[in-house]
Scaffold this active site. Structure first.
Site, PDB file in Angstrom:
ATOM      1  N   ASP A   1     -15.086  -3.194  -8.120  1.00 36.61           N
ATOM      2  CA  ASP A   1     -15.226  -2.958  -6.679  1.00 36.61           C
ATOM      3  C   ASP A   1     -15.981  -1.656  -6.412  1.00 36.61           C
ATOM      4  OD1 ASP A   1     -14.995  -3.581  -4.013  1.00 36.61           O
ATOM      5  OD2 ASP A   1     -12.960  -2.819  -3.788  1.00 36.61           O
TER       6      ASP A   1
ATOM      7  N   GLU B   1      -7.258   3.538   5.830  1.00 32.43           N
ATOM      8  CA  GLU B   1      -6.307   2.469   5.526  1.00 32.43           C
ATOM      9  C   GLU B   1      -7.065   1.251   5.024  1.00 32.43           C
ATOM     10  OE1 GLU B   1      -2.569   0.050   7.609  1.00 32.43           O
ATOM     11  OE2 GLU B   1      -3.779   1.479   8.773  1.00 32.43           O
TER      12      GLU B   1
ATOM     13  N   LYS C   1      -2.100   8.163  -1.648  1.00 33.45           N
ATOM     14  CA  LYS C   1      -2.338   6.729  -1.475  1.00 33.45           C
ATOM     15  C   LYS C   1      -0.986   6.027  -1.445  1.00 33.45           C
ATOM     16  CE  LYS C   1      -5.025   2.853  -3.324  1.00 33.45           C
ATOM     17  NZ  LYS C   1      -5.979   2.416  -4.365  1.00 33.45           N
TER      18      LYS C   1
ATOM     19  N   THR D   1      -6.386  -2.827   2.810  1.00 25.93           N
ATOM     20  CA  THR D   1      -5.521  -4.006   2.793  1.00 25.93           C
ATOM     21  C   THR D   1      -4.212  -3.733   2.078  1.00 25.93           C
ATOM     22  OG1 THR D   1      -7.521  -5.367   2.722  1.00 25.93           O
ATOM     23  CG2 THR D   1      -5.430  -6.455   2.204  1.00 25.93           C
ATOM     24  N   PHE D   2      -4.265  -2.963   1.003  1.00 18.43           N
ATOM     25  CA  PHE D   2      -3.089  -2.776   0.160  1.00 18.43           C
ATOM     26  C   PHE D   2      -2.490  -1.375   0.221  1.00 18.43           C
ATOM     27  CE2 PHE D   2      -5.975  -5.850  -1.893  1.00 18.43           C
ATOM     28  CZ  PHE D   2      -5.178  -6.984  -1.821  1.00 18.43           C
TER      29      PHE D   2
END
Length: 420
Positions: A128, A12, A33, A14-15
């Site tokens: 990222d 899991e 997802k 943040t989004f």
């Protein structure tokens, strides 16, 4: 999600939340997802950068494959069904007592650079790159989680606080969003070191400590480099001079080529930092390139058996008949005459509008002079445009051509640069 059965939770963020799912249609397992954001319309879903990026970049052997997009209009929920991998790089190296072999490190880094090169060539940079977003399945590596990606052509400044701190490039730390796709190479260099040593390269506890950790290792930059960083924040650029201790050699089995590539990936100045396509040509990946070339050659021989029957030396020793040489000289003469007459006018192709099912319509072609020979009447026949009907019929002119065929040896056309 009626076509899928939940098996368990993978992770899991943040989004989103990632679940392991089994398809009730084909029985295969996938990674789902589930986005935490509420979506109002299918237009909002299609405008999501992650979906746009995955659709543009797939298929590619080192990019996570998007299997299906599931959007529920009533609840506003959105799920991305992707291929399931074994683990991410962080899970692979976590708790290990001994680092991976350099052969394995080389294999993974080559695939990571392949994914970055493909992404950058398609006008996208990730923003990222970190061990948690790099997935592996046996010897295959794939880059995933494109939720932070941006177009390389979009206008600066970008979002300031992007990428995880430990993998954040200096230009991201020292400017208000003025950075480029080269930040992905810095992050990949940090991952490179972490895979090889099992330790993070720059483990800063905050932004100031992060830039200090970078200076401790590679030293403070020259003033010329600092002036390139536009729109600096309140952070002072009056850094005390540090020579830098150099990248710690926590593993003694790394080759000089490995360290050379690592230094090139974490160059302070983004203009001097190596690009992904350049990294793929680095001597460190010589073995991988040779293996890749050999594999491609095997595939070509498998799909085109006739090529395997031709000796390799014959591919470079073309010979022309006497008649062929004459025709080639004639062709060059005609081309020179055409150039003296001036360039031919170019017609712009109409743009395609693809909406739903695209209908293709045929159009008549202009009359062409025959190169097959003269007709029975002694004149050069003209091939008229043929209209497609239920049954193809030959015209009288075409019937006249058949008994008077004349064989020509057409010259070989040389392609510049090996293009087709």
């Amino acid at each position: 999600m009626k076509n899928y059965k939940a098996i368990g939770k993978i992770g899991e963020g943040t989004f989103s939340e990632v679940m392991k799912m089994q398809s009730l249609r084909d029985g295969n397992y996938y990674a789902c997802k589930q986005m935490k954001q509420h979506f109002e319309s299918i237009e909002q879903v299609n405008s999501l950068r992650e979906i746009q990026a995955l659709r543009r970049l797939n298929p590619h052997p080192n990019i996570l494959a998007l299997h299906e997009v599931v959007f529920d209009r009533k609840s506003g929920s959105l799920a991305l069904i992707c291929e399931l991998m074994d683990m991410n790089i962080y899970e692979l190296i976590r708790g290990r007592r001994h680092p991976l072999s350099e052969k394995k490190i080389m294999l993974y880094m080559y695939q990571l650079c392949k994914s970055l090169d493909h992404m950058h060539r398609n006008g996208i940079f990730h923003r990222d790159v970190k061990p948690e977003n790099i997935l592996v399945k046996q010897d295959v590596l794939k880059l995933g989680d494109f939720g932070s990606c941006r177009s390389v052509y979009s206008k600066q400044p970008y979002t300031e606080y992007i990428s995880t701190r430990w993998y954040r490039a200096p230009e991201c730390l020292l400017t208000d969003g003025f950075y480029t796709y080269k930040m992905d190479l810095w992050s990949a260099g940090c991952v490179f070191y972490e895979i090889a040593s099992l330790q993070p390269l720059f483990p800063g506890v905050n932004e100031l400590d992060q830039i200090s950790k970078i200076h401790d290792v590679i030293g403070t930059p020259c003033q010329k480099t600092l002036t390139k960083f536009k729109q600096s924040r309140a952070m002072s650029f009056d850094f005390p001079f540090k020579k830098g201790s150099g990248i710690p050699l926590l593993t003694a089995n790394l080759s000089p080529q490995c360290l050379s590539l690592l230094h090139a990936m974490v160059a302070y100045d983004p203009d001097e930092r190596i690009a992904a396509h350049q990294a793929l040509q680095h001597p460190y990946f010589q073995v991988q390139r040779a293996a890749e070339t050999q594999t491609l050659a095997k595939h070509r021989r498998a799909f085109c058996p006739k090529f395997s029957m031709v000796p390799e030396s014959s591919s470079h020793n073309w010979s022309f008949s006497q008649e062929g040489r004459k025709q080639k000289q004639s062709l060059r003469h005609e081309e020179g005459h055409a150039r003296r007459q001036g360039p031919t006018s170019l017609m712009e192709l109409p743009k395609l509008r693809l909406s739903g099912m695209t209908k293709l319509s045929s159009c008549s072609s202009p009359a062409l002079r025959s190169v097959l020979g003269t007709g029975a009447n002694g004149k050069v026949p003209v091939l008229r445009p043929l209209k497609c009907a239920a049954v193809n019929k030959k015209t009288d002119t075409q019937k006249d051509i058949k008994p008077h065929l004349k064989h020509y040896h057409l010259p070989t056309i040389n392609r510049k640069g090996g293009e087709y």
